[in-house]
Design an enzyme around this catalytic site. Sequence first.
Site, PDB file in Angstrom:
ATOM      1  N   ASP A  44      -8.079   1.244  -3.355  1.00 16.99           N
ATOM      2  CA  ASP A  44      -9.213   0.329  -4.197  1.00 16.99           C
ATOM      3  C   ASP A  44     -10.223   1.751  -3.771  1.00 16.99           C
ATOM      4  OD1 ASP A  44      -7.604  -1.378  -4.715  1.00 16.99           O
ATOM      5  OD2 ASP A  44      -8.631  -2.890  -3.350  1.00 16.99           O
TER       6      ASP A  44
ATOM      7  N   GLU B  36      -5.332   7.703  -1.829  1.00 13.36           N
ATOM      8  CA  GLU B  36      -4.934   7.564  -0.740  1.00 13.36           C
ATOM      9  C   GLU B  36      -5.887   6.449   0.094  1.00 13.36           C
ATOM     10  OE1 GLU B  36      -6.287  10.777  -1.518  1.00 13.36           O
ATOM     11  OE2 GLU B  36      -7.644  10.731   0.043  1.00 13.36           O
TER      12      GLU B  36
ATOM     13  N   GLU C 298      -7.279 -13.619 -17.563  1.00 15.47           N
ATOM     14  CA  GLU C 298      -8.186 -13.747 -19.367  1.00 15.47           C
ATOM     15  C   GLU C 298      -9.007 -13.094 -19.580  1.00 15.47           C
ATOM     16  OE1 GLU C 298      -6.275 -17.830 -19.884  1.00 15.47           O
ATOM     17  OE2 GLU C 298      -8.234 -17.745 -20.176  1.00 15.47           O
TER      18      GLU C 298
ATOM     19  N   ILE D 262       0.784  -1.203   0.028  1.00 19.47           N
ATOM     20  CA  ILE D 262      -0.062   0.550   0.218  1.00 19.47           C
ATOM     21  C   ILE D 262       1.002   1.250  -0.283  1.00 19.47           C
ATOM     22  CG2 ILE D 262      -1.744   1.484   1.279  1.00 19.47           C
ATOM     23  CD1 ILE D 262      -2.908  -1.358   2.141  1.00 19.47           C
ATOM     24  N   LEU D 263       0.311   1.980  -0.695  1.00 12.86           N
ATOM     25  CA  LEU D 263       1.481   3.764  -0.560  1.00 12.86           C
ATOM     26  C   LEU D 263       0.925   4.494  -0.297  1.00 12.86           C
ATOM     27  CD1 LEU D 263       1.689   3.228  -4.876  1.00 12.86           C
ATOM     28  CD2 LEU D 263       3.471   3.159  -2.910  1.00 12.86           C
TER      29      LEU D 263
ATOM     30  N   HIS E 158      -7.589  -3.694 -10.344  1.00  6.26           N
ATOM     31  CA  HIS E 158      -8.064  -5.010  -9.360  1.00  6.26           C
ATOM     32  C   HIS E 158      -8.864  -5.931  -9.408  1.00  6.26           C
ATOM     33  CE1 HIS E 158      -9.093  -6.486  -4.970  1.00  6.26           C
ATOM     34  NE2 HIS E 158     -10.542  -5.766  -5.108  1.00  6.26           N
TER      35      HIS E 158
HETATM   36  C1  GAR Z   1      -3.534 -10.128 -10.595  1.00  7.08           C
HETATM   37  O1  GAR Z   1      -4.529 -10.567 -10.257  1.00  7.08           O
HETATM   38  C2  GAR Z   1      -3.932  -8.259  -9.864  1.00  7.08           C
HETATM   39  O2  GAR Z   1      -5.332  -7.777 -10.714  1.00  7.08           O
HETATM   40  C3  GAR Z   1      -3.749  -8.604  -8.636  1.00  7.08           C
HETATM   41  O3  GAR Z   1      -2.621  -9.319  -8.151  1.00  7.08           O
HETATM   42  C4  GAR Z   1      -3.198 -10.196  -9.204  1.00  7.08           C
HETATM   43  C5  GAR Z   1      -1.524 -10.618  -9.984  1.00  7.08           C
HETATM   44  O4  GAR Z   1      -0.855 -10.834 -11.042  1.00  7.08           O
HETATM   45  N1  GAR Z   1      -3.774  -7.402  -7.835  1.00  7.08           N
HETATM   46  C6  GAR Z   1      -4.439  -7.122  -6.279  1.00  7.08           C
HETATM   47  O5  GAR Z   1      -5.178  -7.532  -5.853  1.00  7.08           O
HETATM   48  C7  GAR Z   1      -3.773  -5.564  -5.734  1.00  7.08           C
HETATM   49  N2  GAR Z   1      -5.033  -5.488  -5.195  1.00  7.08           N
HETATM   50  P1  GAR Z   1       0.709 -11.005 -11.738  1.00  7.08           P
HETATM   51  O6  GAR Z   1       1.680 -10.382 -11.137  1.00  7.08           O
HETATM   52  O7  GAR Z   1       0.604 -12.048 -12.486  1.00  7.08           O
HETATM   53  O8  GAR Z   1      -0.160  -9.290 -12.900  1.00  7.08           O
END
Ligand code: GAR
Length: 207
Positions: A155, A152, A182, A97-98, A114
Site C-alpha cells: 500500500d 515493493e 458503492e 502480497i507480491l 485499498h
Molecule cells: C475490496 O474492498 C478491496 O478494496 C479490498 O478487498 C475487497 C475485495 O472485494 N482489498 C484489499 O483489502 C486489498 N488490500 P471484491 O472481491 O468484492 O472486489
Amino acid sequence: MPDVKARIAVFVSGGGTNLQALIDAQQSGIIKSGEIVLVVASNPGAYALTRAEKAGIDGVVAFKKELGSQEAFEAKIIESLDEYNIDFIILAGFMSILSENFTSRYPNRIINVHPALIPSFCGKGYYGLRVHEEALKYGVKVTGATVHFVNEIPDGGEIIAQKAVYIEEGDTPEILQRRVMEQAEWKLLPEAAEMVSKRILKERGII
Ligand code: GAR
C-alpha cells in the site's frame, strides 16, 4: 475508440465485485483504452472466476499453497502474463502480497484499490473487512478508498485517486464495507483503469 487497447489482467481473491465494476465499465464505455483479457485468481474458490467466465474472460488460478513457495507462485503468474501479452495489472481484492521481484518487473503498470484513505489503515495485515473493523474501532468519522500504483511496499506506491466516505451511526464492518465499495471503490477503480490504459497507449504513440 482506439483499435489497439492496453491488455489488462485483473488479479482477484474473493467475491470480485470490483472485477464486476471493471467489466461493467468496459461494457458501458468508461474503460475504452484498455481491455480485460485475463483474470488471475489466488484461490480456486474465488467467485470472481465465475464472474470472469460469465463475461467471456479467461481465468487462471495461482494457488500458493499448492505451488509451495512465493517464487513458484509468482513464476506461475508471470508465465500467464507473458502468454497473454499483458500490459497492465489491476489488483482488485487481491489478498496476496507480491514481492519486489514481481513488482519491479512492472513499474507504473500495477494498480491496487485499498478500502481506506491511505496512509490510514493500510499496509501488511490490513485487507478486506479487517480494514473497516479497525476504522470503526479507532472511531474515525471519515474513511474511504484509495487507488494507487503498486511497488515493493504494501500500500506504499504513488496515490492515483482517493474518495472520502462518511461513517454513519450503527455502522458494522459489513455495512461500512458495502458503502465504501458503492460510493468509492466501484467508481474510482474503473476511472483509474481508463486513465492508466490511456497513458500506456499515449506512451506507445498509439493515440
Ligand atoms: C475490496 O474492498 C478491496 O478494496 C479490498 O478487498 C475487497 C475485495 O472485494 N482489498 C484489499 O483489502 C486489498 N488490500 P471484491 O472481491 O468484492 O472486489
